[in-house]
Design a protein around this motif. Structure first.
Motif, PDB file in Angstrom:
ATOM      1  N   PHE A 120       0.829  -1.206   0.000  1.00 55.44           N
ATOM      2  CA  PHE A 120       0.000   0.000   0.000  1.00 55.44           C
ATOM      3  C   PHE A 120       0.866   1.260   0.000  1.00 55.44           C
ATOM      4  CE2 PHE A 120      -3.503  -2.605   2.125  1.00 55.44           C
ATOM      5  CZ  PHE A 120      -4.229  -2.721   0.952  1.00 55.44           C
ATOM      6  N   ARG A 151       1.991   2.050  -3.378  1.00 56.65           N
ATOM      7  CA  ARG A 151       0.893   2.583  -4.188  1.00 56.65           C
ATOM      8  C   ARG A 151       0.658   4.060  -3.893  1.00 56.65           C
ATOM      9  NH1 ARG A 151      -5.513   1.093  -3.460  1.00 56.65           N
ATOM     10  NH2 ARG A 151      -6.299   2.519  -5.044  1.00 56.65           N
ATOM     11  N   TYR A 152       0.632   4.411  -2.619  1.00 55.28           N
ATOM     12  CA  TYR A 152       0.303   5.797  -2.280  1.00 55.28           C
ATOM     13  C   TYR A 152       1.479   6.751  -2.460  1.00 55.28           C
ATOM     14  CZ  TYR A 152      -4.261   4.264  -0.905  1.00 55.28           C
ATOM     15  OH  TYR A 152      -5.534   3.748  -0.952  1.00 55.28           O
ATOM     16  N   GLU A 188       2.730   6.869  -5.316  1.00 59.90           N
ATOM     17  CA  GLU A 188       2.495   7.294  -6.700  1.00 59.90           C
ATOM     18  C   GLU A 188       1.873   8.685  -6.716  1.00 59.90           C
ATOM     19  OE1 GLU A 188      -0.002   4.324  -8.391  1.00 59.90           O
ATOM     20  OE2 GLU A 188       1.437   2.701  -8.054  1.00 59.90           O
ATOM     21  N   ARG A 189       2.271   9.467  -7.676  1.00 57.72           N
ATOM     22  CA  ARG A 189       1.807  10.851  -7.743  1.00 57.72           C
ATOM     23  C   ARG A 189       0.288  10.941  -7.892  1.00 57.72           C
ATOM     24  NH1 ARG A 189       3.639  15.551  -5.770  1.00 57.72           N
ATOM     25  NH2 ARG A 189       2.802  17.329  -6.947  1.00 57.72           N
ATOM     26  N   GLN A 190      -0.275  10.030  -8.674  1.00 57.13           N
ATOM     27  CA  GLN A 190      -1.718  10.060  -8.894  1.00 57.13           C
ATOM     28  C   GLN A 190      -2.505   9.766  -7.610  1.00 57.13           C
ATOM     29  OE1 GLN A 190       0.494   8.562 -10.732  1.00 57.13           O
ATOM     30  NE2 GLN A 190       0.127   8.911 -12.918  1.00 57.13           N
ATOM     31  N   GLN A 191      -1.846   9.134  -6.645  1.00 51.61           N
ATOM     32  CA  GLN A 191      -2.485   8.827  -5.371  1.00 51.61           C
ATOM     33  C   GLN A 191      -2.186   9.891  -4.311  1.00 51.61           C
ATOM     34  OE1 GLN A 191      -4.554   6.290  -5.194  1.00 51.61           O
ATOM     35  NE2 GLN A 191      -4.054   5.635  -7.276  1.00 51.61           N
ATOM     36  N   GLY A 192      -1.456  10.937  -4.701  1.00 51.17           N
ATOM     37  CA  GLY A 192      -1.127  12.012  -3.778  1.00 51.17           C
ATOM     38  C   GLY A 192       0.260  11.933  -3.188  1.00 51.17           C
ATOM     39  N   GLN A 226     -12.025   5.095   2.694  1.00 50.35           N
ATOM     40  CA  GLN A 226     -11.286   6.362   2.748  1.00 50.35           C
ATOM     41  C   GLN A 226      -9.995   6.116   3.518  1.00 50.35           C
ATOM     42  OE1 GLN A 226     -14.467   8.880   4.479  1.00 50.35           O
ATOM     43  NE2 GLN A 226     -14.596   9.879   2.476  1.00 50.35           N
ATOM     44  N   THR A 259      -6.776   7.237   3.350  1.00 49.54           N
ATOM     45  CA  THR A 259      -5.704   8.189   3.636  1.00 49.54           C
ATOM     46  C   THR A 259      -6.233   9.589   3.913  1.00 49.54           C
ATOM     47  OG1 THR A 259      -5.409   8.764   1.297  1.00 49.54           O
ATOM     48  CG2 THR A 259      -4.106   6.915   2.140  1.00 49.54           C
ATOM     49  N   LEU A 306       1.114  11.941   3.594  1.00 48.91           N
ATOM     50  CA  LEU A 306      -0.034  11.065   3.446  1.00 48.91           C
ATOM     51  C   LEU A 306      -0.052  10.038   4.582  1.00 48.91           C
ATOM     52  CD1 LEU A 306      -1.993  11.372   1.062  1.00 48.91           C
ATOM     53  CD2 LEU A 306      -0.919   9.370   0.006  1.00 48.91           C
ATOM     54  N   TYR A 355      -1.860   6.687   6.231  1.00 48.05           N
ATOM     55  CA  TYR A 355      -2.702   5.515   5.980  1.00 48.05           C
ATOM     56  C   TYR A 355      -2.898   4.788   7.301  1.00 48.05           C
ATOM     57  CZ  TYR A 355      -4.250   1.037   3.953  1.00 48.05           C
ATOM     58  OH  TYR A 355      -4.957  -0.104   3.633  1.00 48.05           O
TER      59      TYR A 355
END
Length: 361
Positions: free
Chosen positions: A143, A146-147, A149-153, A284, A286, A293, A295
């Motif tokens: 996870f 994944r987070y 990644e820029r698209q995930q913030g 929801q 994050t 960010l 989690y």
């Protein structure tokens, strides 16, 4: 014994307390299982699968709860408080150190509440927590990656890097089961990994596993702070059995982290080891504090229920069978199971949880 298996109602919790294979063992031993309809669907088990091994499918949660013993995965939520019954055995994860209201409700209801996470073997290992800790540790980096990644913030870091670009930096706070598995996955992804722990013997053991691929450091504020400031991903993997997790990351330290860095706090179900962390959900997962960010999903293994339910049942079933065969007397026959007892006869009895809530004694 009549055993109830209600459907989990925590957000996107797809695990189930008993698999069909476990139900078959119980039915063959002369017990009856009452499974709420579609309780196992999220883990890949249909009502027909349960009926095929002798379970009775019931239409409502109340029918599943109205049994001598209830086997669940996660703690009862407010909608389930009224379903608990005096003298009933409740066998599930509870994590009471971070849940005063639930503790009070269990005491008020008069249930015999046995927590998976405090069942403890003579060698001090936690057999019913370990399989989920393995999964949560591995998922924490999955996870986290994944987070990032820029698209995930996130800040847009690939944990493994590529030739010519440094890999991501992963800081793991705690070298127990969760921390070990987090490090294992992070190393596999090619990240630069640091593990912090206060147990020097544990650090020595981890050296035999990871060798020079991981930096193994004694946990102290002076060592943690610069590592966290430079980290792309921080994994909170602190565990003090039965007690609230200590706070290792202050709000001020979080404020000094890279914008877009990620914190995954696996200890959130025991209160968390990050001052700015609060429980989130799979829906929801994050939120941001100081552009970092966070989690904080407390039921991470619920994301992989097909694996997690079977892994959990492999460990819990022998204890479920003992409780079904001899009832509460099993606590006197099995010291490990006795240590799982948290609430009994309207009283809080687990020493570690008593230390958290002395006013409830």
């Amino acid at each position: 014994m009549d055993i109830g298996v209600p459907k989990e109602i925590k957000d996107q919790e797809f695990r189930v307390g008993l698999s069909p294979a476990s139900v078959r063992v119980l039915v063959d031993a002369g017990h009856s299982a009452f499974v709420e309809t579609v309780a196992g669907v999220g883990s890949g088990f249909t009502d027909d699968d349960y009926e095929a091994v002798g379970a009775t499918i019931v239409a409502t949660a109340q029918e599943a709860w109205n049994r001598e013993m209830v086997v669940k995965v996660k703690e009862p939520l407010p909608a389930e408080y009224s379903l608990m019954q005096k003298g009933q055995v409740l066998f599930t994860y509870l994590h009471l150190a971070a849940a005063r209201e639930l503790t009070e409700q269990l005491m008020r209801a008069g249930v015999t509440a046995i927590a998976y996470e405090t069942v403890e073997l003579p060698n001090r290992s936690l057999p019913l927590l370990t399989p989920m800790s393995i999964i949560a540790g591995r998922l924490s980096v999955q996870f986290g990656a994944r987070y990032l990644e820029r698209q995930q913030g996130g800040r847009g870091v690939l944990l493994g890097g590529i030739p010519g670009v440094r890999p991501g930096r992963v800081v793991v706070l705690g070298g127990g089961v969760v921390g070990t598995e987090a490090a294992r996955i992070a190393i596999g992804m090619g990240a630069q990994v640091e593990i912090f722990d206060i147990n020097v013997e544990r650090l020595s053991y981890l050296e035999t596993i990871f060798g020079s691929r991981v930096s193994l450091l004694y946990s102290s504020p002076a060592a943690i702070e610069p590592a966290v400031r430079a980290a792309d991903l921080v994994v909170g993997a602190v565990l003090v059995p039965g007690r609230k997790a200590p706070t290792l990351l202050s709000a001020d330290l979080v404020n000094q982290m890279h914008p877009g860095a990620v914190i995954v706090d696996v200890a959130v179900d025991q209160g968390g080891c990050v001052e700015t962390m609060r429980p989130t959900s799979h829906s929801q997962p994050t939120y941001r504090v100081s552009e970092v960010l966070h989690y904080g999903v407390p039921n991470m293994p619920g994301a992989v229920p097909w694996t997690a339910t079977q892994a959990l049942n492999n460990s819990t079933l022998p204890y479920v069978v003992k409780l079904a065969n001899v009832g509460i007397e099993a606590l006197n026959q099995d010291d490990s199971l006795q240590k799982g007892l948290n609430v009994w006869k309207n009283e809080l009895v687990h020493p570690a949880v008593q230390e958290v809530f002395p006013e409830l004694l």
